[in-house]
Design a protein around this motif. Structure first.
Motif, PDB file in Angstrom:
ATOM      1  N   HIS A   1       0.818  -1.211   0.000  1.00  0.00           N
ATOM      2  CA  HIS A   1       0.000   0.000   0.000  1.00  0.00           C
ATOM      3  C   HIS A   1       0.854   1.264   0.000  1.00  0.00           C
ATOM      4  N   LEU A   2       2.064   1.146   0.520  1.00  0.00           N
ATOM      5  CA  LEU A   2       3.011   2.260   0.516  1.00  0.00           C
ATOM      6  C   LEU A   2       4.374   1.726   0.092  1.00  0.00           C
ATOM      7  N   SER A   3       5.170   2.576  -0.553  1.00  0.00           N
ATOM      8  CA  SER A   3       6.553   2.176  -0.814  1.00  0.00           C
ATOM      9  C   SER A   3       7.319   2.219   0.514  1.00  0.00           C
ATOM     10  N   ALA A   4       8.464   1.549   0.560  1.00  0.00           N
ATOM     11  CA  ALA A   4       9.267   1.578   1.780  1.00  0.00           C
ATOM     12  C   ALA A   4       9.636   3.016   2.134  1.00  0.00           C
ATOM     13  N   ARG A   5       9.970   3.820   1.135  1.00  0.00           N
ATOM     14  CA  ARG A   5      10.334   5.219   1.393  1.00  0.00           C
ATOM     15  C   ARG A   5       9.160   5.988   1.982  1.00  0.00           C
ATOM     16  N   GLU A   6       7.989   5.860   1.369  1.00  0.00           N
ATOM     17  CA  GLU A   6       6.814   6.594   1.867  1.00  0.00           C
ATOM     18  C   GLU A   6       6.448   6.141   3.292  1.00  0.00           C
ATOM     19  N   GLY A   7       6.411   4.847   3.492  1.00  0.00           N
ATOM     20  CA  GLY A   7       6.006   4.329   4.792  1.00  0.00           C
ATOM     21  C   GLY A   7       6.967   4.714   5.898  1.00  0.00           C
ATOM     22  N   LEU A   8       8.265   4.617   5.626  1.00  0.00           N
ATOM     23  CA  LEU A   8       9.246   4.928   6.671  1.00  0.00           C
ATOM     24  C   LEU A   8       9.337   6.429   6.920  1.00  0.00           C
ATOM     25  N   ASP A   9       9.118   7.248   5.882  1.00  0.00           N
ATOM     26  CA  ASP A   9       9.063   8.703   6.110  1.00  0.00           C
ATOM     27  C   ASP A   9       7.915   9.045   7.056  1.00  0.00           C
ATOM     28  N   ARG A  10       6.756   8.455   6.800  1.00  0.00           N
ATOM     29  CA  ARG A  10       5.590   8.744   7.653  1.00  0.00           C
ATOM     30  C   ARG A  10       5.801   8.199   9.066  1.00  0.00           C
ATOM     31  N   ALA A  11       6.358   7.007   9.151  1.00  0.00           N
ATOM     32  CA  ALA A  11       6.605   6.424  10.475  1.00  0.00           C
ATOM     33  C   ALA A  11       7.587   7.283  11.263  1.00  0.00           C
ATOM     34  N   ALA A  12       8.677   7.713  10.607  1.00  0.00           N
ATOM     35  CA  ALA A  12       9.680   8.524  11.304  1.00  0.00           C
ATOM     36  C   ALA A  12       9.081   9.845  11.784  1.00  0.00           C
ATOM     37  N   GLU A  13       8.258  10.468  10.945  1.00  0.00           N
ATOM     38  CA  GLU A  13       7.630  11.731  11.336  1.00  0.00           C
ATOM     39  C   GLU A  13       6.715  11.532  12.559  1.00  0.00           C
ATOM     40  N   GLY A  14       5.922  10.471  12.533  1.00  0.00           N
ATOM     41  CA  GLY A  14       5.031  10.205  13.668  1.00  0.00           C
ATOM     42  C   GLY A  14       5.796   9.872  14.934  1.00  0.00           C
ATOM     43  N   ILE A  15       6.866   9.093  14.796  1.00  0.00           N
ATOM     44  CA  ILE A  15       7.660   8.716  15.978  1.00  0.00           C
ATOM     45  C   ILE A  15       8.361   9.942  16.559  1.00  0.00           C
TER      46      ILE A  15
END
Length: 420
Positions: free
Chosen positions: A399-413
């Motif tokens: 549903h998300l690329s690794a780049r998109e998903g990890l960018d969003r995860a890092a921002e939330g964390i």
């Protein structure tokens, strides 16, 4: 699932003040003590069946012999979120148990929320502080106070099927995670992961050169979404899409332990209970079928620390007696008794006295635990764990690329790390 419901019902009973099911070391002795001035400590723990037998048949009776004015009432519960929420609710209203054997990953959150008694002021604390494994001790450190004593430790190893390795021309496992993944792809071997949470996946990301946070646990941006971490997640997600990574927590239709033993999987990763829960004859067979080694190192250590610490809950009615019990449980005698169940002591003196044979399944675990990393001891760890897992699922499902998903995860964390 049945175990979860039993645990949940038990917690509801306890929360309602009904007492609930309990295990008492010597029911006849306790019965004769009713109405006198003996102190009864309430101890919540999460030991498995084998460990609980040792607790009830050896440890608690030995403690009560040494401390005849104290009785220990043990409540055995499953280690899950229901237990965590029940503890938070009860401690917040001053109705918590006296002592809890708590998952080491929960200790920082409970410390930050003011739900635990600080230990620094108890008699002998300063002399005791240096007796333990320092990473486990640091899990309970917050605002210049210590809130827990380490009880037992473990780490995870990669556990390979020997026959599949030999069939591929390997006398021992490959030395890098990249080689392991390449072997799986080339030979169409399956790798069994339990899930996509930090406990399940960070050792693989670290082995592949990825990272999670800075050293001070202040931000994930630049680490969790670094190029190396993105590449590591892409490699794992690609194997999942090709059905070469099996997630047992997602499908719940395949046992990773059985898979690696019967040769339908190249490897899985697990703590010592992969072996310790087996009967002796089966354990010998498992050792012949498998080969256990530490996670290959990436930028640094890749092995993760798990374990349990002892804490005194805020509002304990007997904090002095609780402290006496905690000191005894973390002492040399008690730690060596519980080591019979495969739990690695945290007391340095007990580790030295343990004398594990090189042929024991426990030997590589004991050797690796000093070179393992602790999950970030931060207030919002549970929320970070959940957010990380959600985005890993989004990436693995495509549903998300690794780049998109990890960018969003890092921002939330990052936001959760700033929430003090």
């Amino acid at each position: 699932m049945a175990t979860r419901w039993v645990s949940f019902i038990l917690i509801l009973l306890l929360t309602a003040g009904c007492g609930g099911t309990s295990m008492i070391s010597n029911p006849e002795s306790v019965q004769t003590l009713q109405g006198n001035d003996k102190t009864v400590l309430i101890f919540w723990h999460t030991y498995n069946d084998k460990e609980t037998r040792i607790l009830m048949q050896e440890l608690v009776p030995a403690f009560e012999r040494d401390h005849p004015d104290i009785r220990v009432k043990c409540i055995n519960l499953a280690n899950n979120n229901e237990l965590k929420y029940s503890l938070i609710a009860r401690a917040s209203s001053g109705r918590g148990p006296d002592v809890v054997r708590m998952d080491i990953a929960w200790v920082p959150e409970f410390s930050h929320k003011g739900l635990l008694e600080p230990l620094n002021g108890f008699p002998g604390f300063n002399d005791l502080r240096d007796a333990f494994h320092q990473k486990a001790m640091s899990a309970g450190y917050y605002n210049n106070q210590y809130y827990s004593l380490p009880l037992n430790l473990f780490t995870k190893l990669t556990i390979f099927n020997r026959e599949l390795l030999a069939r591929s021309g390997y006398s021992e496992p490959p030395h890098t995670m990249d080689e392991i993944l390449e072997l799986a792809r080339k030979q169409h071997f399956v790798i069994g992961l339990a899930g996509l949470g930090p406990w399940d996946t960070l050792p693989y990301l670290y082995s592949l050169g990825g990272s999670f946070m800075d050293r001070d646990f202040t931000r994930a941006s630049g680490y969790l979404n670094s190029d190396r971490t993105v590449r590591a997640v892409e490699k794992l997600a690609d194997l999942y899409k090709d059905k070469l990574i099996h997630l047992s927590a997602v499908t719940q239709d395949r046992d990773n332990w059985a898979g690696v033993r019967n040769g339908s999987m190249l490897l899985t990763d697990e703590a010592p209970w992969f072996f310790s829960l087996l009967k002796e004859s089966d354990k010998r067979q498992a050792l012949k079928q498998t080969l256990s080694v530490p996670f290959p190192k990436g930028n640094g250590t890749s092995s993760i620390i798990g374990g349990e610490n002892l804490v005194i809950m805020k509002g304990s009615k007997h904090p002095i007696e609780a402290w006496v019990f905690m000191k005894w449980m973390t002492g040399l005698e008690a730690q060596l008794i519980m080591a019979k169940a495969g739990l690695i002591p945290t007391n340095k003196e007990a580790v030295k006295a343990l004398n594990v044979s090189r042929h024991s399944y426990l030997y590589p675990y004991v050797e690796e635990v000093d070179d393992s990393f602790l999950r970030p001891p931060v207030k919002n760890w549970s929320k970070i764990d959940e957010l990380y897992t959600v985005y890993l699922h989004q990436i693995f499902l495509g549903h998300l690329s690794a780049r998109e998903g990890l960018d969003r995860a890092a921002e939330g964390i990052d936001k959760l790390l700033k929430d003090y």
